[in-house]
Write an enzyme that holds these catalytic residues in place. Structure first.
Site, PDB file in Angstrom:
ATOM      1  N   ASP A  52       0.839  -1.202   0.000  1.00 53.49           N
ATOM      2  CA  ASP A  52       0.000   0.000   0.000  1.00 53.49           C
ATOM      3  C   ASP A  52       0.876   1.255   0.000  1.00 53.49           C
ATOM      4  OD1 ASP A  52       0.870  -0.150   2.610  1.00 53.49           O
ATOM      5  OD2 ASP A  52      -1.109   0.100   3.524  1.00 53.49           O
ATOM      6  N   SER A  53       2.199   1.055   0.059  1.00 53.25           N
ATOM      7  CA  SER A  53       3.130   2.172  -0.145  1.00 53.25           C
ATOM      8  C   SER A  53       2.972   2.762  -1.548  1.00 53.25           C
ATOM      9  CB  SER A  53       4.587   1.722   0.070  1.00 53.25           C
ATOM     10  OG  SER A  53       4.878   0.595  -0.731  1.00 53.25           O
ATOM     11  N   LYS A 120      -1.201  -9.421   2.698  1.00 57.88           N
ATOM     12  CA  LYS A 120      -0.515  -8.947   3.915  1.00 57.88           C
ATOM     13  C   LYS A 120      -1.442  -7.990   4.644  1.00 57.88           C
ATOM     14  CE  LYS A 120       3.020  -5.789   3.840  1.00 57.88           C
ATOM     15  NZ  LYS A 120       2.452  -4.701   4.655  1.00 57.88           N
ATOM     16  N   GLU A 122      -1.602  -5.478   8.510  1.00 57.13           N
ATOM     17  CA  GLU A 122      -0.819  -4.901   9.602  1.00 57.13           C
ATOM     18  C   GLU A 122      -1.490  -5.184  10.949  1.00 57.13           C
ATOM     19  OE1 GLU A 122      -0.121  -0.738   8.870  1.00 57.13           O
ATOM     20  OE2 GLU A 122       0.803  -1.115   6.914  1.00 57.13           O
ATOM     21  N   GLU A 189       9.018  -3.917  10.600  1.00 65.38           N
ATOM     22  CA  GLU A 189       9.420  -2.616  10.048  1.00 65.38           C
ATOM     23  C   GLU A 189       9.891  -1.686  11.163  1.00 65.38           C
ATOM     24  OE1 GLU A 189       6.619  -0.846   7.335  1.00 65.38           O
ATOM     25  OE2 GLU A 189       7.735   1.038   7.248  1.00 65.38           O
TER      26      GLU A 189
HETATM   27  O1  KIV Z   1       3.579  -1.161   1.646  1.00 59.57           O
HETATM   28  C1  KIV Z   1       4.771  -1.494   1.729  1.00 59.57           C
HETATM   29  O2  KIV Z   1       5.620  -1.152   0.899  1.00 59.57           O
HETATM   30  C2  KIV Z   1       5.166  -2.303   2.882  1.00 59.57           C
HETATM   31  C3  KIV Z   1       6.627  -2.551   3.055  1.00 59.57           C
HETATM   32  C4  KIV Z   1       7.279  -1.368   3.632  1.00 59.57           C
HETATM   33  C5  KIV Z   1       6.876  -3.765   3.862  1.00 59.57           C
HETATM   34  O3  KIV Z   1       4.340  -2.688   3.648  1.00 59.57           O
END
Ligand code: KIV
Length: 309
Positions: A52-53, A120, A122, A189
């Site tokens: 989600d980055s 994934k 969080e 992280e």
């Molecule tokens: O969204 C992302 O890029 C991430 C990484 C920093 C692990 O969750």
């Protein structure tokens, strides 16, 4: 040595679990579109994370809270259509697994239908119901602890987590709970290396560190950070190692293109399609001299034109 996707077996979530304790670190890199996915896969990375980055790195938002499940499915699809051998993990965005179990499973399934082989999310013990529900739908889940960017407001900013004893203990207990629930890997992280080491020694699935030191079972970096593609964004966090300066390369190439256009040296005759001889006679009808344009017989039907512009 990089292995091409044609020569290596497709990476699966169970294959990532099997890497624990082998001494072969797992390599994960983010990608958000087809070209970045192809580059990652050609380099032989094990896991492509459609993170989600994408919000900050590609879409220009301040934080990751702005992206939706529609955005994520769109980017997962772009990556998955390149058919990489790497495992594609789709990030569940904020509010896509916080409301109800039905919603959570539906959203995880959207990413799988877009081409992800795992998702994934969080958070630790607080998110165990979500983890269990997704696993129950036969979708592998990767956990994410430490600095969890979707909690930026609750955490009071983007800060290193686990520096104090209670906080460190919470991260270890969360990681144990995620692994016991069935997560196939856990991202750590921005945590101190001693905490990452303790987590790594406490769970039987791989830890993937980003700003978590070298005692993890693998490492992950953001594509644009490691390639220096984040033009005008500064040096970035201290844990990033830049392996290229593609942002500077891109800027230099664009300056040269602009210079060539302004100097009239682009396009050249070789970079131009030419009409058949007879067509040049038409030029006279329009009051143009043949020297105003290139003529020839190389491309009247456009077949050699290559990909569409
Ligand atoms: O969204 C992302 O890029 C991430 C990484 C920093 C692990 O969750």
């Amino acid at each position: 040595m990089a292995e091409s996707s044609a020569s290596r077996a497709a990476v699966t979530a169970p294959a990532i679990v099997a890497r624990k304790g082998t001494g072969r670190p797992v390599v994960m890199v983010t990608a958000y579109d087809a070209p970045s996915a192809r580059a990652c896969d050609a380099a032989g990375v094990d896991v492509i994370l459609v993170g989600d980055s994408v919000a900050n790195v590609v879409l220009g938002y301040e934080d990751t809270l702005q992206v939706t499940i529609d955005d994520m499915a769109h980017h997962v699809g772009a990556v998955a259509r390149t058919r990489p051998a790497a495992l594609v993990v789709g990030d569940l965005p904020w509010m896509s697994y916080h409301v109800s179990t039905a919603d959570t499973v539906h959203n995880a399934a959207r990413l799988v239908r877009a081409g992800a082989g795992a998702v994934k999310l969080e958070g630790g013990r607080k998110r165990l119901d979500a983890v269990r529900a997704i696993l129950d739908a036969e979708i592998p889940v990767m956990g994410h602890l430490g600095l969890t960017p979707q909690s930026v407001h609750a955490l009071g900013g983007f800060r290193v987590q686990g520096k104090e004893l209670d906080d460190a203990r919470r991260i270890v207990d969360d990681a144990v709970a995620l692994a016991e629930a069935g997560c196939f890997a856990v991202v750590l992280e921005c945590v101190p290396d001693a905490v990452a080491r303790l987590v790594t020694d406490s769970i039987d699935v791989p830890t993937l560190g980003i700003g978590a030191g070298r005692h993890c079972d693998g490492q992950v970096l953001v594509f644009h950070d490691l390639l220096g593609l984040d033009v005008g964004q500064g040096r970035g966090p201290k844990f990033v190692r830049r392996y290229a300066d593609l942002g500077a390369d891109a800027r230099n190439a664009l300056v040269r293109f602009a210079d060539d256009v302004r100097a009239g040296t682009f396009p050249s005759s070789d970079e131009t399609y030419h009409a058949a001889d007879g067509v040049s006679e038409l030029l006279g009808v329009y009051g143009r001299s043949a020297s105003d344009t290139d003529t020839g017989a190389d491309a009247v039907d456009g077949v050699e034109a290559g990909r569409p512009a």
